[in-house]
Design a protein around this motif. Structure first.
Motif, short mmCIF file in Angstrom:
data_model
loop_
_atom_site.label_atom_id
_atom_site.label_comp_id
_atom_site.label_asym_id
_atom_site.label_seq_id
_atom_site.Cartn_x
_atom_site.Cartn_y
_atom_site.Cartn_z
N SER A 36 -15.22 -13.89 16.35
CA SER A 36 -14.84 -13.96 17.10
C SER A 36 -14.01 -12.27 17.24
O SER A 36 -12.82 -12.62 17.60
CB SER A 36 -15.17 -14.58 18.83
N LEU A 37 -14.61 -10.99 17.70
CA LEU A 37 -13.60 -9.71 17.90
C LEU A 37 -13.51 -9.74 19.83
O LEU A 37 -14.74 -10.01 20.18
CB LEU A 37 -14.11 -8.53 17.26
N ALA A 38 -12.53 -9.33 20.09
CA ALA A 38 -12.72 -8.65 20.84
C ALA A 38 -13.33 -7.37 21.55
O ALA A 38 -13.37 -6.80 20.29
CB ALA A 38 -10.90 -8.65 21.30
N PRO A 39 -13.49 -7.32 22.98
CA PRO A 39 -14.80 -6.41 22.80
C PRO A 39 -13.92 -4.65 22.62
O PRO A 39 -12.66 -5.02 22.78
CB PRO A 39 -14.48 -6.28 23.93
N ILE A 40 -14.61 -3.88 21.88
CA ILE A 40 -14.03 -2.84 21.37
C ILE A 40 -14.92 -1.79 22.68
O ILE A 40 -15.17 -1.79 22.82
CB ILE A 40 -14.08 -2.26 19.71
N GLU A 41 -13.49 -0.68 22.62
CA GLU A 41 -14.49 0.62 23.60
C GLU A 41 -14.92 1.78 23.06
O GLU A 41 -14.41 1.68 21.93
CB GLU A 41 -12.85 1.40 24.44
#
Lengths: 637, 442
Positions: free
Chosen positions: A189-194
């Protein structure tokens, strides 16, 4: 809203990726079964009895399904399933190779490995796990993925069981194949990217993570071995989870669609607020309107009521015009109401933005509005069917319309093949997990981590270089090959004796260009390609003929390489035909034979092959020419 | 007393005690190699090691953190006092049920708290109704937790207590009685009740589960429904075991208490009737109870005689190649009064045992023969070994299961049977434990 370019940065679009990929480490996660695909022949049937608290997290459709007493039929084969998959035997110890594969990925991403891994049970009541839960374990937290200078945070790395394969449903019976159940899956799970300027950024992150996983050599490849969940939000919206996106290129389309859909819902919310609608009072009472609609003209309403269906309806305050508006293709509030209706087994829903229609004229619509207390600015939502089912479905739709008043709601959606999304269910609350009491915690000792750290796979670029030099491929081709879902087939082809450059360009370039032609390349099985490589390796088929053969098969016109070759006139020569050609060439070259003796073989082979290439096995031709040449020499002496 | 650091031992326990942390507290663990990790302190499995602390993270996962890496424990929030479980809406009035459910241990139904992972057994009728869909529609229940022991810890004393309680309930006019039981020794208890309850007027159904009740796929719920249906609706009397008939949740097999055996460690259809088919079957779709054999009908409570005493001086001995006679001597010297041999094939043991067996019989010990083949009957006239053993006074016990023979011997001894009574009653069919015919199609 225009359907032109979106300004992603000002929308505040954020996308988090959860990548799930099967591990290819020999066997399943909690038993010794084979992970290969297998059909039937046995089956058994089960119910699940979830405790009511598990359903508490407001998925009305699931609650409804469980109450209906869904029955599950599980189909199993002997190699891919045992009593563990059947939930008839406690799980065995965790597959160490799978655990070490997950640890390897954690080390590559700089994640913090937990000291002791605890296997958890995550409740899943759709029947996709025989036990009613999925076994899953958190292996590491934190870390960073580097994507072309951008640092993407890693949230968690987990190791879990894949679910059973959905084989469709019939009435109240859902069918699943047990062959996929229990195959180890790694989830990163990756942190959200903008998203700054284009959804392509998300694709690049997913692709980079995919390459990192593939570089371990421990992940499965091919259709169905990988899927991405996307957590998408814009400023002011809830987080939408799009589950199970299988192909990378689809990600960009889905992200764009969701950005448009969410910003439309923001506008809807703003408009509702302007119209003075409050969430709690946004929908009216659900009333039986069968008597009103029984006077409908010819159409589906009348036909349904004629078959004994009831009609129920409610007023949606301030929604007039907002249910049917479609600012962008597929972005329409009414479409999601229809998905809810489908989840309850109803054919669909009718709302006042589409009326008059379906045999309901202006007069009847006025009566309907009056009955449910809908004012000028309100919409009416109607559904037909069994009264109890319709009531529950309308309650779920009303709940959603109330949610929308406060902004785009958090929910779970499914991707469609054309890159849109479809409403599935409200977003579940926190995962319903409790410990797997059949297994002890697994301590991760430092010596294991040390050993894995010493043996980390070389970086991607290094692997590409060595692949390129080993097989004499260009870097670009080697890179695409290593990234390909069919990389394993390339290795098999080389093993069979196909020239590496031929095999590589077939696996990568040919398939891509056929896909560009619009052909269904995914319908080509690995076995199809194996047949093709065998034919090329044995000289039965010229490599130049390969694209045509693949095109025949991908278009569905041929089911095998032989069939395709036959249809294209590339069918192998019969022995007699081949012999006739050989004899003809030998007869014509008696002078050459007299002059060179046995050394005439080379030129004779060249001539024969130029005539039969693609239609006869080279080794066989060689044998025939040699025999006939010897005979000719004997005759001459 | 409830332990606030449940399952923690050694260094982990000391660390938590020093910090004053309790299970359920929200804590932040500062790590010696930098950073910290927060979560809810969870209980530790009893068999897990003593050098890790278990934490539930915000995402629901549990992880273990090595004590050696924890430099400090900060308690961010104390565990909230446990709310008492919300009573389910009462749907039945106590003491007026049609079927009595007696609990002996294990969990027939449970609820899970996903916040703490705690599994709470439920047993009150109203909880069972809400936990087991469709149960309320079958019969009104009364429930009583008689004792709470693991099935492997059951003893003949438990059988006696259970027989007396079931006897009182049967006399009181219940339509039927359901006994929830751990599966490991359920067939021993079933045999014990079969003998101890003579002239039973109603069905008594033992039921268990092979897959724990904390999972949605548990067979506990379907088995319980089948058992209650058989108890309430079955037009037969006697002691039975209700468990899955196959891997599917389609039918619950009702086995006779003296013919049933647990034949698999984990499958839900582990219980099988030996040398016969199931006595009846419950269709889980229709909840119809269908008899498959001629069975004793329901009868007048007046005919019931409760004979609950068991004498433990009976022993079940499984023969293996080369077994020494000294074990038989030792059993006789230890005061055992009945020896059930589980012999090979048609009922044989090695010649080297003959001396010890002869001595046992001379000293008034009953020696009976069953077969370790499980299926089939002993027949000791076929081979010389069998004939020799018959001559010594070993009593062939037909197709009686060895476990049933053991329980029967304990019961007969408990009724004061002497050597001659034993010789005549052990091979006689009292409750259907011995049959004359074994069908071609079982």
């Amino acid at each position: 809203m225009s359907s032109g370019q979106l300004d992603y940065a000002s929308l505040g679009l954020k996308v988090g990726i959860e990548l799930h990929r099967q591990l290819d480490v020999g066997g399943k996660l909690f038993c010794g079964c084979s992970a290969r695909r297998e059909e039937g022949p046995g089956s058994f049937r089960r119910f699940l009895v979830p405790s009511e608290s598990e359903l508490g997290d407001v998925d009305p459709a699931a609650l409804f399904e469980a109450a209906r007493g869904l029955e599950f039929e599980y189909v199993y084969g002997d190699e891919s399933s045992c009593l563990v998959e059947a939930d008839e035997e406690p799980p065995h110890d965790v597959n160490r190779r799978a655990l070490e594969a997950a640890l390897t990925v954690a080390l590559m991403l700089g994640s913090r490995v937990v000291d002791e891994v605890h296997v958890m049970r995550k409740i899943v009541i759709d029947g996709s796990n025989t036990a009613g839960f999925q076994r899953t374990m958190l292996v590491a937290v934190g870390g960073t993925l580097n994507v072309g200078g951008r640092e993407v945070g890693v949230q968690t790395i987990t190791l879990e069981e894949d679910a059973a394969r959905n084989l469709g449903s019939e009435g109240r019976v859902k069918r699943y194949g047990l062959d996929r159940l229990g195959i180890p899956l790694i989830e990163v799970s990756l942190a959200p990217i903008e998203v700054r300027s284009s959804p392509q950024e998300v694709v690049e992150v997913a692709a980079a993570l995919g390459r990192l996983l593939k570089s371990t050599g421990l992940v499965a490849r091919g259709i169905g071995t990988v899927r991405q969940d996307l957590n998408i939000s814009i400023r002011g919206s809830g987080i939408v989870e799009v589950k199970g996106v299988q192909e990378l290129p689809l990600i960009a389309k889905i992200v764009e669609f969701e950005a448009r859909r969410l910003s439309w819902l923001l506008q809807v919310a703003a408009e509702l607020s302007r119209r003075g609608v409050k969430p709690e009072s946004a929908t009216g009472e659900i009333l039986d309107v069968t008597d009103v609609l029984s006077r409908a003209g010819e159409g589906i309403v009348r036909r349904a009521l004629g078959k004994g269906a009831r009609a129920l309806a409610f007023a949606a305050r301030g929604y007039r015009g907002l249910l049917g508006s479609e600012p962008h293709e597929g972005v329409r509030v009414g479409r999601d109401l229809a998905s809810i209706a489908n989840a309850f087994g109803l054919g669909g829903v009718i709302h006042s933005d589409e009326l008059p229609g379906y045999g309901i004229d202006e007069g009847l619509l006025r009566e309907l509005r009056a009955r449910v207390g809908a004012g000028e600015g309100d919409a009416v939502v109607i559904a037909l069917g069994d009264a109890e089912v319709v009531r529950r479905a309308l309650e779920a739709m009303a709940a959603r319309l109330r949610d929308i008043v406060s902004g785009p709601p958090a929910e779970t959606r499914a991707p469609t093949p054309d890159g849109r999304t479809r409403y599935m269910r409200p977003r579940p609350g926190s995962a319903r997990m409790y410990p797997e009491t059949d297994l002890l915690p697994i301590p991760i000792d430092d010596s294991t981590l040390e050993r894995l750290r010493r043996n980390l796979p070389p970086p991607w670029d290094e692997q590409v270089s060595s692949l390129a030099s080993r097989y004499g491929l260009s870097r670009k081709l080697a890179d695409e090959l290593l990234d390909s879902e069919r990389y394993g087939l390339f290795l098999e082809a080389v093993e069979m004796g196909v020239r590496p450059s031929v095999a590589a360009s077939l696996v990568v370039e040919t398939l891509v260009s056929l896909r560009r032609e619009g052909l269904d390349v995914d319908s080509l099985s690995d076995e199809h390609l194996r047949q093709l490589f065998r034919a090329i390796a044995s000289g039965r088929l010229a490599k130049e003929a390969a694209p045509d053969v693949l095109r025949e098969m991908a278009s569905g016109r041929a089911r095998s390489v032989d069939e395709a070759a036959g249809a294209l006139g590339l069918s192998a020569l019969s022995d007699r035909e081949l012999l006739a050609i050989v004899d003809e060439v030998i007869g014509r070259n008696s002078r050459l034979i007299a002059e060179r003796g046995e050394r005439a073989l080379g030129p004779l082979m060249g001539e024969v092959m130029s005539r039969v290439r693609g239609r006869a096995d080279g080794a066989k031709v060689n044998e025939l020419v040699r025999r006939r040449l010897e005979e000719a020499l004997r005759r001459q002496s | 007393m409830e332990d606030e650091l449940s399952g923690y031992r050694g260094p982990a326990r000391e660390l938590l005690l020093r910090a004053g942390a309790r299970v359920g507290d929200e804590v932040e663990l500062a790590l010696s190699d930098g950073g910290s990790i927060s979560g809810t302190l969870m209980p530790r499995y009893e068999h897990a090691d003593d050098s890790h602390v278990t934490l539930k993270l915000g995402n629901g996962y549990n992880i273990g953190i090595s004590v050696s890496r924890i430099s400090e424990i900060r308690i961010s929030r104390r565990r909230a006092p446990q709310p008492s479980p919300e009573p389910a809406p009462a749907r039945a009035q106590p003491g007026r049920g049609e079927v009595l459910v007696l609990g002996t241990g294990g969990t027939i139904a449970s609820r899970i708290d996903y916040r703490t992972g705690a599994v709470t057994p439920v047993f009150r009728p109203e909880d069972l109704y809400s936990r087991v869909p469709g149960l309320y529609e079958i019969a009104r229940l009364d429930t009583e937790l008689l004792f709470n022991v693991l099935s492997e810890n059951m003893t003949p004393d438990h059988w006696s207590a259970l027989a007396e309680r079931v006897g009182r309930a049967a006399a009181k006019g219940y339509r039927g009685i359901v006994v929830t039981h751990g599966t490991d020794t359920m067939h021993y208890t079933a045999a014990a009740l079969s003998f101890a309850l003579e002239g039973l007027p109603v069905p008594v159904i033992l039921v268990g589960a092979q897959r724990s009740s904390d999972r949605p796929s548990s067979d506990a719920y379907t088995n319980l429904k089948g058992a209650v249906a058989a108890a309430a609706r079955g037009d037969f009397s006697g002691v039975y075991v209700a468990m899955h008939r196959s891997l599917s949740d389609l039918e619950i097999a009702i086995h006779r208490g003296v013919r049933v055996r647990k034949n698999h460690t984990s499958r839900r259809d582990a219980f099988q009737s030996i040398n016969s088919g199931p006595a009846a079957v419950v269709d889980l779709r229709t909840m119809e109870v269908k008899k498959l054999e001629e069975l004793p009908p329901r009868s007048d409570p007046g005919s019931l005689r409760v004979k609950p005493r068991f004498d433990r001086r009976a022993f079940l001995l499984k023969y293996f190649p080369g077994m020494d006679g000294s074990i038989v001597d030792a059993l006789v010297d230890a005061g055992y009064r009945a020896l059930i041999l589980e012999g090979t094939g048609l009922g044989h043991v090695g010649r080297q045992l003959q001396g010890s067996i002869a001595r046992a019989i001379e000293e008034g010990v009953f020696v009976g023969m069953t077969s370790q083949c499980i299926w089939g009957s002993v027949r000791m006239t076929v081979y010389e070994t069998g004939r020799d053993l018959l001559r010594l006074g070993v009593v062939p016990l037909g197709d009686m299961l060895s476990e049933v023979a053991l329980v029967k011997a304990m019961w007969l001894l408990g009724q004061g049977a002497g050597p001659e009574d034993m010789r005549s009653l052990m091979p006689s069919n009292l409750r259907g434990e011995i049959s004359e015919r074994r069908r071609i199609v079982a």
